[in-house]
Enzyme design. Structure first.
Site: not given
Ligand code: NAP
Length: 516
Positions: A257, A296
């Site tokens: 997602e 999102c």
């Molecule tokens: P993110 O920076 O991509 O982080 C998401 C998750 O991935 C966090 O738990 C993060 O951990 C982890 N992560 C980071 N690097 C990783 C790696 N190399 N390997 C495995 N896991 C890793 O996203 P975010 O800033 O939290 O969220 C915002 C984004 O999410 C927005 O773009 C939004 O559109 C999207 N979103 C989508 C949905 C949907 O249902 N489609 C819902 C909500 C949000 P850490 O926090 O410890 O870095």
């Protein structure tokens, strides 16, 4: 130094042996708790969940597991006040915004408790009818769905620490698959607390529910072929997950997602002041400000007929100008903070980037912060941008600014509108506003191939629709293309991800024993 909160893995509460990362109140700037996963034996923890948790869950029927979901609902409801306080402190959200996450989580869990009960005392599901394999009807093929013998790893985004856990955990646990959740670090506190409350209540078997807070290092390495991983977050991290050897070489099933540049579309026959026009204006302003636009599913692009552009700009701006922004503890505040300074910086940078192709129709900077120090608080007012020549503004179609920001775009005719919406390259949701049922239906079908959900608002449902951005457990959540290509929820459809389909080819007398 603040408290270091524990991880729950291998049926035990364990603290990391590193210094930890501090979680910060985005309004006051104070440190709340610390998280750390350094030194955890992930391989052992995953094996424990797979072997102990999985076996114990699979020994239960759907109905028994559904009853456990129902018991978890009661525990979460009993602790609701504490969750609201944590959300205010850690996410900087006003009560209504915390409700979207917390009450949304409880509602979704309760929904799956009811659905699960309807599946009865079975341990597997039949998929369709048996089919003859030859002339003689004795030998037939029956598809079955059985829970996978692995773990479900959830790597979650920061914006839904409560709902993001339970909307995935509900169908996984109902399916008989143990859950390991890794919340986003920034808001891991609420996820950890909810897991703790449910674990302490002794509802699920040991190993069924685990939480790891802190770095994601090593999590993907711990996955084995029958495990599944569900990722929610940015497109960039999604790319890392998809190319990890667990997925690329061990073929672990993955659901993504990712981000999405969702649309709202006012149909060509609408005029300023019509019901459809007013409903679009209201919904756009609401979507921009709920959770400070950190959803999102939030509306990012607003498409209106050329003749409605100026009126729409004025009407949306008029609504936005009434939004009070600041400390969510102040009763007069309607919109709280972004989650942290990194997000505030990212929204500001995103706005600067879009403004090179767009003009400002309502400037968030005109909102004075209520009860919050602008030097500390990660608050920003809602900004409506506008582009008169929608075709040339590639940045608007490609960029998700994850905050209270949307862009108004005019279109010439219906075909032009659809072409512009599709420039989002696949989104979670589009909402369509109009009065003519046939045009609304036809537009919904046109958009269905590039959207996981099409939310159609006609005047008759103006007061009772569930909202463009609200994800209901009855409906599919996920979207094709840049939205990640994932599928979640959608009622019992969600269980498919946690089951394996197999065709049993046998005598009808053997197959009859499966239906018994
Ligand atoms: P993110 O920076 O991509 O982080 C998401 C998750 O991935 C966090 O738990 C993060 O951990 C982890 N992560 C980071 N690097 C990783 C790696 N190399 N390997 C495995 N896991 C890793 O996203 P975010 O800033 O939290 O969220 C915002 C984004 O999410 C927005 O773009 C939004 O559109 C999207 N979103 C989508 C949905 C949907 O249902 N489609 C819902 C909500 C949000 P850490 O926090 O410890 O870095």
């Amino acid at each position: 130094m603040s408290e270091l909160i524990s991880n729950f893995l291998a049926g035990q509460w364990q603290t990391g042996n590193g210094a930890g990362t501090a979680l910060i109140d985005p309004v006051l700037g104070t440190e709340l708790v610390r998280v750390d996963a350094t030194g955890l034996d992930l391989a052992a923890g995953f094996a424990f969940a797979r072997n102990q948790g999985g076996a114990a869950l699979r020994a239960l029927s759907y109905r028994e597991r559904a009853a456990m979901l129902g018991a978890a609902v009661k525990v979460l409801q009993a602790n609701r006040d504490a969750y609201y306080e944590m959300a205010t402190a850690n996410s900087g959200t006003v009560k209504n915004d915390s409700a979207v996450d917390i009450d949304g989580a409880v509602f979704t869990l309760g929904h799956y408790a009811k659905l699960g009960d309807s599946l009865g005392d079975r341990h597997f599901m039949l998929d369709g009818e048996a089919a003859r394999l030859g002339k003689d009807p004795l030998f037939q093929s029956q598809h079955v769905m059985v829970p996978t013998r692995g773990v479900a790893l959830f790597i979650n985004a920061f914006n839904f620490p409560a709902w993001g856990l339970w909307e995935k955990a509900a169908p996984a646990l109902l399916s008989g698959v143990p859950v390991i959740v890794k919340p986003a670090t920034a808001t891991a506190w609420l996820t950890q607390r909810m897991v703790k409350d449910v674990v302490d209540a002794g509802i699920f078997p040991s190993g069924a529910l685990s939480v790891i807070c802190g770095s994601s290092a090593g999590l993907m390495d711990a996955l084995q072929p029958f495990d599944v991983v569900s990722f929610t977050g940015s497109a960039e991290t999604a790319g890392v997950i998809r190319s990890h050897p667990a997925v690329a070489q061990r073929f672990v099933r993955v659901n993504i997602e990712a981000d999405s540049v969702n649309s709202a579309l006012l149909l060509p026959d609408a005029v300023p002041g019509s019901d459809a026009f007013d409903l679009l204006v209201k919904e756009v302003a609401r979507e921009m400000t709920v959770k400070s636009g950190q959803k999102c599913t939030a509306i990012r692009r607003v498409f209106v007929p050329e003749a409605c552009y100026d009126a729409a700009a004025q009407a949306i701006a008029a609504r936005l100008s009434k939004t009070t922004v600041g400390n969510p503890r102040n009763e007069s505040v309607r919109m709280g903070a972004l989650v942290n300074r990194a997000q505030l910086d990212s929204v500001r940078a995103g706005l600067d980037y879009l403004k090179q192709q767009a003009q400002t129709l309502h400037d968030g900077a005109t909102h004075a912060l209520v009860d919050a120090d602008p030097a500390i608080a990660c608050c920003i007012g809602p900004t409506l941008l506008g582009v008169r020549h929608a075709d040339g503004a590639d940045r608007v179609h490609n960029t998700e600014v994850f905050g209270p920001v949307a862009t108004l775009l005019p279109y010439r005719d219906a075909a032009h509108a659809l072409a512009l919406v599709r420039r989002g390259q696949g989104s979670l949701v589009a909402s369509v506003y109009g009065a003519d049922p046939a045009s609304l239906g036809a537009t919904a079908l046109e958009l269905a191939d590039s959207h996981g959900r099409v939310h159609v608002i006609s005047p008759d449902v103006g007061q009772l629709h569930t909202g463009h951005g609200n994800v209901m457990p009855q409906s599919l959540h996920g979207g094709p293309g840049r939205a990640g290509g994932g599928e979640e929820l959608g009622g019992l459809r969600a269980l498919g991800f946690y089951h394996r389909r197999s065709a049993v080819q046998a005598s009808t007398t053997v197959l009859a024993s499966l239906s018994a």
